[in-house]
Design a protein around this motif. Sequence first.
Motif, PDB file in Angstrom:
ATOM      1  N   LYS A  33       5.155  11.335  -6.597  1.00 53.69           N
ATOM      2  CA  LYS A  33       6.520  11.130  -6.131  1.00 53.69           C
ATOM      3  C   LYS A  33       6.515  10.019  -5.091  1.00 53.69           C
ATOM      4  N   LYS A  43       7.780   8.032  -1.984  1.00 59.82           N
ATOM      5  CA  LYS A  43       8.480   8.362  -0.746  1.00 59.82           C
ATOM      6  C   LYS A  43       9.174   7.104  -0.238  1.00 59.82           C
ATOM      7  N   GLU A  55       4.633   4.957  -1.402  1.00 60.86           N
ATOM      8  CA  GLU A  55       5.617   4.955  -0.330  1.00 60.86           C
ATOM      9  C   GLU A  55       6.197   3.565  -0.152  1.00 60.86           C
TER      10      GLU A  55
END
Length: 108
Positions: free
Chosen positions: A2, A4, A38
């Motif tokens: 995922k 960020k 990120e």
Amino acid sequence: IKMKIIISGRHLKITEPIKDYTEEKIGRLKKYFDNILEVDVTLSVEHSKTEGDLHKADGLLFANGTKIKVEAENNDLYAAIDELSDMLERQVRKYKEKLKDHNKKGTH
């Protein structure tokens, strides 16, 4: 993985619409490259009496093993965010190409 997205403001309040817009734009990078861990985005504004406001969008992207830093500026904040996401997209594509070439070399 995922991705960020961290958005911070300098001399600038990050409102919901700004946050949503930035997340939507930056979130699109995921479709080019899914190893992005990120993205740190710093939005700032510099006030100038002669030029009007100059908005800056700085992005720092962390993908596995690489760091990509870009900065965009524009009188319009949203345009600066657009520019930032375009620049990141170009860099990510370039990085991905490099990875592909690198992997190709290893197979001979």
